[in-house]
Design a protein around this motif. Structure first.
Motif, PDB file in Angstrom:
ATOM      1  N   ILE A  37       4.656  11.278 -14.909  1.00 53.87           N
ATOM      2  CA  ILE A  37       4.500  10.221 -15.907  1.00 53.87           C
ATOM      3  C   ILE A  37       5.859   9.778 -16.452  1.00 53.87           C
ATOM      4  O   ILE A  37       6.056   8.603 -16.763  1.00 53.87           O
ATOM      5  N   LEU A  38       6.820  10.687 -16.528  1.00 48.78           N
ATOM      6  CA  LEU A  38       8.165  10.282 -16.944  1.00 48.78           C
ATOM      7  C   LEU A  38       8.818   9.397 -15.888  1.00 48.78           C
ATOM      8  O   LEU A  38       9.514   8.434 -16.216  1.00 48.78           O
ATOM      9  N   ALA A  39       8.590   9.717 -14.623  1.00 50.19           N
ATOM     10  CA  ALA A  39       9.112   8.865 -13.553  1.00 50.19           C
ATOM     11  C   ALA A  39       8.529   7.467 -13.664  1.00 50.19           C
ATOM     12  O   ALA A  39       9.224   6.466 -13.470  1.00 50.19           O
ATOM     13  N   ASP A  40       7.254   7.381 -13.990  1.00 54.57           N
ATOM     14  CA  ASP A  40       6.586   6.084 -14.128  1.00 54.57           C
ATOM     15  C   ASP A  40       7.219   5.260 -15.237  1.00 54.57           C
ATOM     16  O   ASP A  40       7.613   4.112 -15.023  1.00 54.57           O
ATOM     17  N   ILE A  41       7.329   5.831 -16.429  1.00 61.02           N
ATOM     18  CA  ILE A  41       7.811   5.031 -17.566  1.00 61.02           C
ATOM     19  C   ILE A  41       9.284   4.684 -17.452  1.00 61.02           C
ATOM     20  O   ILE A  41       9.731   3.663 -17.983  1.00 61.02           O
ATOM     21  N   ILE A  42      10.047   5.506 -16.731  1.00 64.66           N
ATOM     22  CA  ILE A  42      11.480   5.246 -16.620  1.00 64.66           C
ATOM     23  C   ILE A  42      11.795   4.299 -15.470  1.00 64.66           C
ATOM     24  O   ILE A  42      12.651   3.419 -15.578  1.00 64.66           O
ATOM     25  N   LEU A  43      11.084   4.421 -14.361  1.00 61.67           N
ATOM     26  CA  LEU A  43      11.366   3.570 -13.209  1.00 61.67           C
ATOM     27  C   LEU A  43      10.774   2.167 -13.339  1.00 61.67           C
ATOM     28  O   LEU A  43      11.319   1.209 -12.790  1.00 61.67           O
ATOM     29  N   GLN A  44       9.654   2.017 -14.046  1.00 62.40           N
ATOM     30  CA  GLN A  44       8.868   0.781 -13.971  1.00 62.40           C
ATOM     31  C   GLN A  44       9.600  -0.491 -14.404  1.00 62.40           C
ATOM     32  O   GLN A  44       9.336  -1.565 -13.875  1.00 62.40           O
ATOM     33  N   ALA A  45      10.524  -0.384 -15.322  1.00 58.84           N
ATOM     34  CA  ALA A  45      11.178  -1.590 -15.829  1.00 58.84           C
ATOM     35  C   ALA A  45      12.013  -2.270 -14.746  1.00 58.84           C
ATOM     36  O   ALA A  45      12.916  -1.671 -14.169  1.00 58.84           O
ATOM     37  N   GLY A  46      11.699  -3.532 -14.463  1.00 54.91           N
ATOM     38  CA  GLY A  46      12.500  -4.336 -13.548  1.00 54.91           C
ATOM     39  C   GLY A  46      12.281  -4.070 -12.076  1.00 54.91           C
ATOM     40  O   GLY A  46      12.994  -4.628 -11.236  1.00 54.91           O
ATOM     41  N   LEU A  47      11.308  -3.237 -11.725  1.00 56.19           N
ATOM     42  CA  LEU A  47      11.059  -2.918 -10.321  1.00 56.19           C
ATOM     43  C   LEU A  47       9.628  -3.293  -9.939  1.00 56.19           C
ATOM     44  O   LEU A  47       8.743  -3.346 -10.788  1.00 56.19           O
ATOM     45  N   ASN A  48       9.420  -3.548  -8.642  1.00 54.30           N
ATOM     46  CA  ASN A  48       8.073  -3.815  -8.164  1.00 54.30           C
ATOM     47  C   ASN A  48       7.257  -2.539  -8.270  1.00 54.30           C
ATOM     48  O   ASN A  48       7.601  -1.508  -7.681  1.00 54.30           O
ATOM     49  N   TYR A  49       6.168  -2.607  -9.022  1.00 51.98           N
ATOM     50  CA  TYR A  49       5.425  -1.383  -9.320  1.00 51.98           C
ATOM     51  C   TYR A  49       4.728  -0.818  -8.085  1.00 51.98           C
ATOM     52  O   TYR A  49       4.858   0.382  -7.784  1.00 51.98           O
ATOM     53  N   LYS A  50       4.006  -1.652  -7.355  1.00 51.61           N
ATOM     54  CA  LYS A  50       3.189  -1.160  -6.256  1.00 51.61           C
ATOM     55  C   LYS A  50       4.017  -0.637  -5.085  1.00 51.61           C
ATOM     56  O   LYS A  50       3.670   0.372  -4.472  1.00 51.61           O
ATOM     57  N   SER A  51       5.112  -1.319  -4.787  1.00 57.30           N
ATOM     58  CA  SER A  51       5.879  -0.950  -3.598  1.00 57.30           C
ATOM     59  C   SER A  51       7.023   0.023  -3.873  1.00 57.30           C
ATOM     60  O   SER A  51       7.455   0.740  -2.966  1.00 57.30           O
ATOM     61  N   ILE A  82      18.473  15.640  -9.198  1.00 58.15           N
ATOM     62  CA  ILE A  82      17.755  14.572  -9.879  1.00 58.15           C
ATOM     63  C   ILE A  82      17.515  13.371  -8.971  1.00 58.15           C
ATOM     64  O   ILE A  82      16.465  12.720  -9.031  1.00 58.15           O
ATOM     65  N   GLU A  83      18.453  13.068  -8.067  1.00 54.56           N
ATOM     66  CA  GLU A  83      18.259  11.915  -7.195  1.00 54.56           C
ATOM     67  C   GLU A  83      17.108  12.127  -6.216  1.00 54.56           C
ATOM     68  O   GLU A  83      16.410  11.174  -5.844  1.00 54.56           O
ATOM     69  N   ASN A  84      16.904  13.365  -5.798  1.00 57.67           N
ATOM     70  CA  ASN A  84      15.858  13.664  -4.826  1.00 57.67           C
ATOM     71  C   ASN A  84      14.482  13.810  -5.463  1.00 57.67           C
ATOM     72  O   ASN A  84      13.466  13.702  -4.770  1.00 57.67           O
ATOM     73  N   PHE A  85      14.449  14.048  -6.751  1.00 51.30           N
ATOM     74  CA  PHE A  85      13.159  14.247  -7.419  1.00 51.30           C
ATOM     75  C   PHE A  85      12.324  12.969  -7.401  1.00 51.30           C
ATOM     76  O   PHE A  85      11.214  12.958  -6.859  1.00 51.30           O
ATOM     77  N   PRO A  86      12.844  11.844  -7.934  1.00 50.24           N
ATOM     78  CA  PRO A  86      12.081  10.594  -7.790  1.00 50.24           C
ATOM     79  C   PRO A  86      12.512   9.787  -6.569  1.00 50.24           C
ATOM     80  O   PRO A  86      12.059   8.658  -6.381  1.00 50.24           O
ATOM     81  N   TYR A  97      16.393   9.601 -17.184  1.00 55.91           N
ATOM     82  CA  TYR A  97      15.393  10.653 -16.987  1.00 55.91           C
ATOM     83  C   TYR A  97      15.913  11.966 -17.577  1.00 55.91           C
ATOM     84  O   TYR A  97      15.194  12.665 -18.303  1.00 55.91           O
ATOM     85  N   LEU A  98      17.156  12.287 -17.279  1.00 55.30           N
ATOM     86  CA  LEU A  98      17.745  13.519 -17.796  1.00 55.30           C
ATOM     87  C   LEU A  98      17.858  13.489 -19.316  1.00 55.30           C
ATOM     88  O   LEU A  98      17.660  14.512 -19.984  1.00 55.30           O
ATOM     89  N   SER A  99      18.162  12.313 -19.867  1.00 57.14           N
ATOM     90  CA  SER A  99      18.262  12.187 -21.326  1.00 57.14           C
ATOM     91  C   SER A  99      16.919  12.438 -21.993  1.00 57.14           C
ATOM     92  O   SER A  99      16.839  13.057 -23.061  1.00 57.14           O
ATOM     93  N   VAL A 100      15.852  11.961 -21.364  1.00 56.18           N
ATOM     94  CA  VAL A 100      14.511  12.188 -21.906  1.00 56.18           C
ATOM     95  C   VAL A 100      14.174  13.675 -21.838  1.00 56.18           C
ATOM     96  O   VAL A 100      13.621  14.249 -22.793  1.00 56.18           O
ATOM     97  N   LEU A 101      14.493  14.329 -20.736  1.00 56.68           N
ATOM     98  CA  LEU A 101      14.240  15.764 -20.629  1.00 56.68           C
ATOM     99  C   LEU A 101      15.002  16.536 -21.703  1.00 56.68           C
ATOM    100  O   LEU A 101      14.458  17.477 -22.311  1.00 56.68           O
ATOM    101  N   LYS A 102      16.227  16.146 -21.956  1.00 57.54           N
ATOM    102  CA  LYS A 102      17.020  16.792 -23.007  1.00 57.54           C
ATOM    103  C   LYS A 102      16.372  16.599 -24.369  1.00 57.54           C
ATOM    104  O   LYS A 102      16.280  17.530 -25.175  1.00 57.54           O
TER     105      LYS A 102
END
Length: 213
Positions: A37-51, A82-86, A97-102
């Motif tokens: 869910i963190l990957a979702d909220i952090i990646l979604q801005a400005g990117l194509n969601y489905k692809s 971290i690059e390989n996780f998402p 992502y790391l800042s949110v985890l902190k």
């Protein structure tokens, strides 16, 4: 500023759109998996969601079960990077992502449910907003994934309000107008958010097809 007139204007606009359909928003089945869910909220801005976004979120959900909480997510990231996780190389989003985890670690938040409860307090939400790149839309989007009845104001909603000739002062004004319009129309707030997103996405796709050479 009173938004009563603008709310009614939006209600009338929606009621008079023969091509606007109310579509039920999907339930987020991975909202108990913190890493996904963190990957979702952090990646979604400005990117194509489905692809772009969803395949990465589902990859985390399906392949890293132990990342359902904070300690598990941190352990996986320390193991694979971290690059390989998402599977994302952009430093801005991976650092976010790391800042949110902190932030979660500093505030003893271990799960997505605990984060949702934490953000119910205004002061806590303001603290979360201090993270670089985290805005009101991010918080509302997260709440939607947690099945909270809310609207996350994005470019599609802003463009929809512009089409309806609805005036608002800021993010909160736009959010209030759409949410109250949903209440008057007896549509769930999550559903009107998704319906507007779907409607505007379809319009955008039609425009892209029209001008494609």
């Amino acid at each position: 500023m009173s938004y009563s007139f603008e709310i009614n204007k939006l209600v009338n606009f929606i009621e008079n759109r023969t091509d606007f359909n109310v579509i039920s928003s999907n339930s987020c089945f991975y909202n108990n998996h913190l890493g996904a869910i963190l990957a979702d909220i952090i990646l979604q801005a400005g990117l194509n969601y489905k692809s772009v976004v969803l395949p990465r979120v589902l990859h985390i959900y399906k392949n890293y079960n132990s990342a359902h909480n904070l300690s598990g997510t941190i352990d996986i990231i320390e193991e694979i990077g971290i690059e390989n996780f998402p599977n994302w190389k952009n430093n801005i989003k991976t650092n976010r992502y790391l800042s949110v985890l902190k932030f979660l670690s500093e505030n003893s938040i271990d799960t997505s449910c605990e984060l949702a409860e934490f953000l119910n307090q205004y002061e806590n939400a303001q603290m979360f907003l201090s993270i670089n790149g985290i805005g009101y839309k991010t918080i509302d989007y997260f709440r939607k994934l947690m099945h909270v009845e809310t609207v996350a104001v994005d470019r599609h909603i802003l463009n929809f309000l512009t089409q309806a000739n609805v005036n608002f002062n800021n993010y909160h004004g736009a959010k209030l107008i759409v949410e109250y319009a949903a209440d008057i129309l007896n549509i769930s707030r999550r559903d009107i958010d998704y319906s507007i997103w779907h409607y505007m996405s379809e319009k955008q796709n039609q425009m892209s097809f029209t001008f494609e050479y």
